[in-house]
Design an enzyme around this catalytic site. Structure first.
Site: not given
Ligand code: SDX
Length: 433
Positions: A271, A310, A366
């Site tokens: 997050h 996201h 981010d």
């Molecule tokens: C913020 O919610 C909000 O609004 C948050 C925010 C706010 O203003 O409050 O916008 C702020 O938290 C932004 C996000 C910051 N976090 C990151 O940058 C960390 C990296 N991103 C992730 O871990 C992920 O994308 C999330 C946590 C942001 C979202 O997670 P989800 O919606 O649960 O998505 P997921 O983990 O189920 O991913 C879907 C797929 C998966 O692949 P498969 O299992 O389907 O093969 O996408 C892949 C994930 O492995 N994936 C990524 C990835 N993000 C998702 N693979 C590599 N790198 C990534 N960053």
């Protein structure tokens, strides 16, 4: 109205052959309506199972609108691009809390109130000095905001509108002081008291960086860039930390305790902690030549491309676009951050790569913010503190909406039990004999 003229769902329970008609309102059904679907009068009705609430609305809200497919973000209906360009953080904070832009008098009163509540009780300073020299500032912020509830015990009277307003003003006003003092603690420098002659964001920079000079003189381009970053972080509908604020707030505890819970959620690397993780990731990559190996690591599941992806945005995060532009303004003053080149090349490659395209992974808020924070000379552990200062009006606007929403009850989800049942207990003496 739908083709059939009825906004309802007809569900057939094949276990009983029974049909049920369920109301559809605003694109959702009430989970409670599924409770009437049961195999017999003694069995429990159906529930929904939704880990991470991927497809569950927890509330009705008019604070922030996001269209993830189109990359749209609006605060109280105003597009983020217009607010970032023409407004100020305190005006946006007013908009989020009050639901409308302020008149001149309302704005001036709001700014005056906040400016004159930036000081902290001296005991908070003593409390903060008790942390280890290397305490993470987010841990200090979470603890200090929680501690504020003990300095303002009347904040528990959440049904009193004037009292709610006072606590909201105090929290927005004091968050920069707390953040700056946590930073000065880590630096082993004396804490700088607020200067009421400075604007909100200028005052924050002064409390962070002022040394022996009489008056801190911040570059107006940096003040403007940081104010825009605060605007971009101000709210984001039901994100993880806002959900924490609402969940804790649903017990009718004071707003300081609710926001402290939000700070805890924001602290997490998935997050708000992602901006800190992005910088560490870029440093680890080290050069553009190493990017293909890193991307391979992501695909193999050994790495995560921090700052990408996201839950809601399946398009470019509109905030990332604005931050990327703000980079130019800041680097004009501070010089370009050498990691920018790696970040831009990483983005270029990722946006063309099927793995990311298929998963609709784009830069989020981010991805570039950390580069700007580093150019301000903030250490990575301060990045999420900056996020928290920006998000405070949003948390409080959502908390305010929660406590006034007649539909809301204490948050207490169900579970699907998977453990043992009715085991016979054998006393330890027998078990160990
Ligand atoms: C913020 O919610 C909000 O609004 C948050 C925010 C706010 O203003 O409050 O916008 C702020 O938290 C932004 C996000 C910051 N976090 C990151 O940058 C960390 C990296 N991103 C992730 O871990 C992920 O994308 C999330 C946590 C942001 C979202 O997670 P989800 O919606 O649960 O998505 P997921 O983990 O189920 O991913 C879907 C797929 C998966 O692949 P498969 O299992 O389907 O093969 O996408 C892949 C994930 O492995 N994936 C990524 C990835 N993000 C998702 N693979 C590599 N790198 C990534 N960053």
């Amino acid at each position: 109205m739908s083709a059939s003229g009825k906004d309802t769902l007809t569900v057939r329970d094949n276990r009983t052959g029974q049909d049920y008609e369920i109301e559809i309102t605003d694109g959702a059904i009430r989970a409670a309506d599924l409770g009437k679907i049961r195999t017999d009068d003694d069995s429990p009705g159906l529930s929904t199972y939704d880990p991470g609430f991927v497809n569950t609305a927890s509330c009705r809200s008019s604070v922030t609108y996001i269209d993830g497919e189109k990359g749209i973000l609006e605060y109280r209906g105003y597009p983020i691009e217009q607010l970032a360009e023409h407004s100020s953080f305190l005006e946006v904070a007013y908009l989020l809390i009050h639901g409308a832009l302020p008149t001149k008098d309302e704005h001036d009163t709001w700014v005056h109130e906040i400016t004159h509540h930036t000081f902290l009780h001296e005991n908070i300073k003593t409390f903060m000095q008790g942390f280890r020299y290397d305490a993470h500032p987010m841990g200090m912020l979470m603890a200090s905001v929680g501690a504020l509830s003990t300095f303002y015990p009347e904040s528990g009277r959440i049904d009193d509108a004037d009292n709610r307003h006072m606590q909201i003003v105090r929290m927005i006003a004091k968050m920069p002081t707390l953040g700056a003092w946590a930073f000065r603690h880590a630096q082993g420098k004396p804490y700088v008291y607020p200067d009421n002659e400075l604007s909100y964001t200028e005052n924050f920079l002064a409390m962070l960086f002022k040394m022996s000079e009489q008056k801190f003189d911040a570059d107006p381009r940096l003040v403007k860039a940081l104010d825009i970053l605060f605007i971009l972080h101000a709210d984001h509908e039901q994100n993880c930390s806002t959900n924490a604020v609402r969940s804790v707030g649903s017990s009718q505890v004071d707003p300081y305790s609710s926001v402290a819970a939000g700070i805890g959620a924001l602290y997490g690397p998935l997050h708000g902690g992602a901006n800190e993780a992005v910088l560490r990731m870029l440093r680890r990559i080290g050069s553009k030549e190493n990017i293909p190996d890193f991307i391979k690591g992501v695909k193999d599941g050994n790495e995560r491309l921090m700052g990408f992806g996201h839950r809601v945005y399946k398009n470019y995060d509109p905030r990332a676009k604005i931050i990327k532009k703000a980079c130019d303004d800041v680097f004009e003053v501070t010089g370009v951050n050498p990691l920018l080149e790696i970040a831009q090349e990483l983005e270029r490659i990722a946006l063309e790569d099927e793995y990311f395209v298929k998963r609709k992974l784009y830069p989020n808020v981010d991805f570039y913010s950390g580069l700007i924070y580093e150019a301000f000379q903030f250490p990575p552990e301060m990045f999420t503190v900056l996020f928290a200062i920006g998000r405070t009006p949003g948390w409080l606007a959502q908390w305010l909406e929660l406590v006034q929403d007649k539909d809301q009850r204490i948050a207490r989800p169900k579970q699907i039990y998977t453990g043992d049942r009715t085991l016979d207990f054998v006393p330890a003496a027998q078990r160990w004999a």
